[in-house]
Design an enzyme around this catalytic site. Structure first.
Site, PDB file in Angstrom:
ATOM      1  N   ASP A  12       0.857  -1.184   0.000  1.00  0.00           N
ATOM      2  CA  ASP A  12       0.000   0.000   0.000  1.00  0.00           C
ATOM      3  C   ASP A  12       0.892   1.232   0.000  1.00  0.00           C
ATOM      4  O   ASP A  12       2.057   1.176   0.417  1.00  0.00           O
ATOM      5  CB  ASP A  12      -0.923   0.016   1.224  1.00  0.00           C
ATOM      6  CG  ASP A  12      -1.893   1.188   1.194  1.00  0.00           C
ATOM      7  OD1 ASP A  12      -2.573   1.363   0.165  1.00  0.00           O
ATOM      8  OD2 ASP A  12      -1.980   1.947   2.181  1.00  0.00           O
ATOM      9  N   CYS A  75      -4.208  -1.237  -2.265  1.00  0.00           N
ATOM     10  CA  CYS A  75      -4.245   0.210  -2.469  1.00  0.00           C
ATOM     11  C   CYS A  75      -5.108   0.456  -3.698  1.00  0.00           C
ATOM     12  O   CYS A  75      -4.802  -0.050  -4.782  1.00  0.00           O
ATOM     13  CB  CYS A  75      -2.834   0.740  -2.691  1.00  0.00           C
ATOM     14  SG  CYS A  75      -2.721   2.489  -3.128  1.00  0.00           S
ATOM     15  N   GLU A 160      -5.003   9.904   8.792  1.00  0.00           N
ATOM     16  CA  GLU A 160      -3.575   9.776   9.093  1.00  0.00           C
ATOM     17  C   GLU A 160      -3.102  10.768  10.154  1.00  0.00           C
ATOM     18  O   GLU A 160      -2.002  10.615  10.689  1.00  0.00           O
ATOM     19  CB  GLU A 160      -2.758   9.898   7.810  1.00  0.00           C
ATOM     20  CG  GLU A 160      -3.027   8.740   6.850  1.00  0.00           C
ATOM     21  CD  GLU A 160      -1.875   8.451   5.908  1.00  0.00           C
ATOM     22  OE1 GLU A 160      -0.972   9.303   5.792  1.00  0.00           O
ATOM     23  OE2 GLU A 160      -1.890   7.363   5.299  1.00  0.00           O
ATOM     24  N   CYS A 194     -11.371   3.339  -0.674  1.00  0.00           N
ATOM     25  CA  CYS A 194     -10.038   3.638  -0.163  1.00  0.00           C
ATOM     26  C   CYS A 194      -9.899   2.882   1.146  1.00  0.00           C
ATOM     27  O   CYS A 194     -10.828   2.874   1.961  1.00  0.00           O
ATOM     28  CB  CYS A 194      -9.849   5.138   0.064  1.00  0.00           C
ATOM     29  SG  CYS A 194      -8.282   5.570   0.873  1.00  0.00           S
ATOM     30  N   HIS A 196      -8.350   3.476   3.746  1.00  0.00           N
ATOM     31  CA  HIS A 196      -8.376   4.290   4.971  1.00  0.00           C
ATOM     32  C   HIS A 196      -9.794   4.445   5.516  1.00  0.00           C
ATOM     33  O   HIS A 196      -9.998   4.656   6.707  1.00  0.00           O
ATOM     34  CB  HIS A 196      -7.837   5.701   4.706  1.00  0.00           C
ATOM     35  CG  HIS A 196      -6.352   5.797   4.587  1.00  0.00           C
ATOM     36  ND1 HIS A 196      -5.645   5.232   3.558  1.00  0.00           N
ATOM     37  CD2 HIS A 196      -5.438   6.409   5.376  1.00  0.00           C
ATOM     38  CE1 HIS A 196      -4.360   5.501   3.709  1.00  0.00           C
ATOM     39  NE2 HIS A 196      -4.210   6.204   4.811  1.00  0.00           N
TER      40      HIS A 196
END
Length: 275
Positions: A12, A75, A160, A194, A196
Site C-alpha cells: 500500500d 491500495c 492519518e 479507499c 483508509h
C-alpha cells in the site's frame, strides 16, 4: 520455508492497506506475510498515472526480491493506475510465474449482490475517481447498475492525523456524503473505495440515510484471496505457512509503528526500507 516458497506480499502507499491485511490474516492465518507501506512517497491519490505506476512497480519488485511469489496491491490508487500495466507488460518479463492481484475487482464483482435499487455510490481518492476504474469494472459484472462517484480528498489526511473521530471530521464527512447523495436519492449501497475509509465507517453511517449499506474492502479482498488460492493450488504451494508477519515502511519506523497499530488493530514493529 524452503527456497521455492515465500511470504505473500501486501503493498500500500501508506497505512490503509493494513485494514486489508488485518482481514486477510483473519481469513488465512496460516500464511507468512510481508507488508510494505510506501509512506515516504504517500499520498498516491494525487499523483499522475505514470508516477503511481513507477512507484508501485518499484515496490512490487522489492517484494519479489524478498521472496514473494504473490503480491496483493491493497491500495485502490495503485490498483487503478498501475495493476493492469504491471500484469500485462511487466510480469511476463520479470517472471511469468509470479502474480500481482488488486483490491478493486474483489469488490466490483460482488457489489451488485448488495444493491436492490441498482444505484451504487463510490467514495474514493481523487486519483481513483478520475481513473473511472469502479464504473468500468462494475459494468463488466453488473451492466444494469448505475455508479455515482465522489472524491474525498480530505478523508485520508483526517485519518492519518488521528482526526477521524473528531468533531472536525464530521464537517468533511457530511460534505462528501451530501455531494454523493445529491447525485441520486436512490443510492442504497456505497463502496468505501479507499482502505483508509473503514476507520470513518461509524461516522459515515450516522450521516447516511437509513438503510444504506457500506461495503469495506478488507473482508471482500480476504475472501477473494482465499478463493484464488483454492483455485490455484500451484500458487498456494509457493506461499510459506509459518504464520509470520513482517512490516516495512519507506518512512520513519517509529511514526509508522504508532499509526499502523490503529489500522492493524494490534502493535506493529516495522523495518525501514530505503528505495
Amino acid at each position: 520455508m524452503n527456497s521455492r516458497q515465500g511470504p505473500i506480499g501486501v503493498f500500500d502507499s501508506g497505512y490503509g492497506g493494513l485494514t486489508v491485511l488485518k482481514e486477510i490474516v483473519k481469513t488465512l492465518p496460516q500464511y507468512d506475510y510481508i507488508y510494505l507501506g510506501d509512506n515516504g512517497r504517500a499520498p498516491y491519490g494525487i499523483r499522475s498515472f505514470e508516477t503511481v505506476y513507477h512507484y508501485t512497480l518499484e515496490c512490487v519488485q522489492h517484494l519479489f526480491r524478498m521472496g514473494c511469489h504473490l503480491v496483493v496491491l491493497a491500495c485502490n490508487t495503485a490498483s487503478a493506475k498501475a495493476l493492469r500495466t504491471i500484469q500485462q507488460n511487466d510480469l511476463p518479463n520479470i517472471d511469468p510465474e509470479r502474480r500481482v492481484l488488486g483490491i478493486i475487482r474483489p469488490t466490483t464483482e460482488v457489489v451488485g449482490q448488495y444493491s436492490r435499487s441498482r444505484q451504487v455510490g463510490v467514495f474514493g481518492t481523487t486519483g481513483t475517481v478520475n481513473s473511472q476504474s469502479y464504473p468500468i469494472e462494475i459494468e463488466k459484472f453488473f451492466p444494469d447498475v448505475q455508479v455515482y462517484q465522489q472524491a474525498c480528498p480530505m478523508w485520508v489526511p483526517l485519518v492519518e492525523n488521528d482526526e477521524y473521530d473528531s468533531e472536525g471530521a464530521d464537517y468533511f464527512i457530511n460534505k462528501y456524503v451530501r455531494q454523493l447523495m445529491v447525485q441520486s436519492k436512490d443510492i442504497d449501497t456505497i463502496v468505501l473505495g479507499c482502505t483508509h475509509y473503514p476507520l470513518l465507517a461509524g461516522k459515515l453511517q450516522a450521516h447516511l440515510p437509513p438503510g444504506v449499506t457500506l461495503l469495506s474492502q478488507g473482508g471482500l479482498a480476504a475472501a477473494s484471496l482465499a478463493d484464488y488460492l483454492q483455485r490455484h493450488p500451484e500458487m498456494a504451494a509457493k506461499c510459506s505457512t509459518g504464520g509470520g508477519r513482517t512490516f516495512y515502511t519507506t518512512d520513519d519506523t517509529a511514526t509508522f509503528d504508532r499509526q499502523a497499530g490503529i489500522f492493524f488493530g494490534e502493535p506493529v514493529s516495522s523495518i525501514h526500507l530505503a528505495l
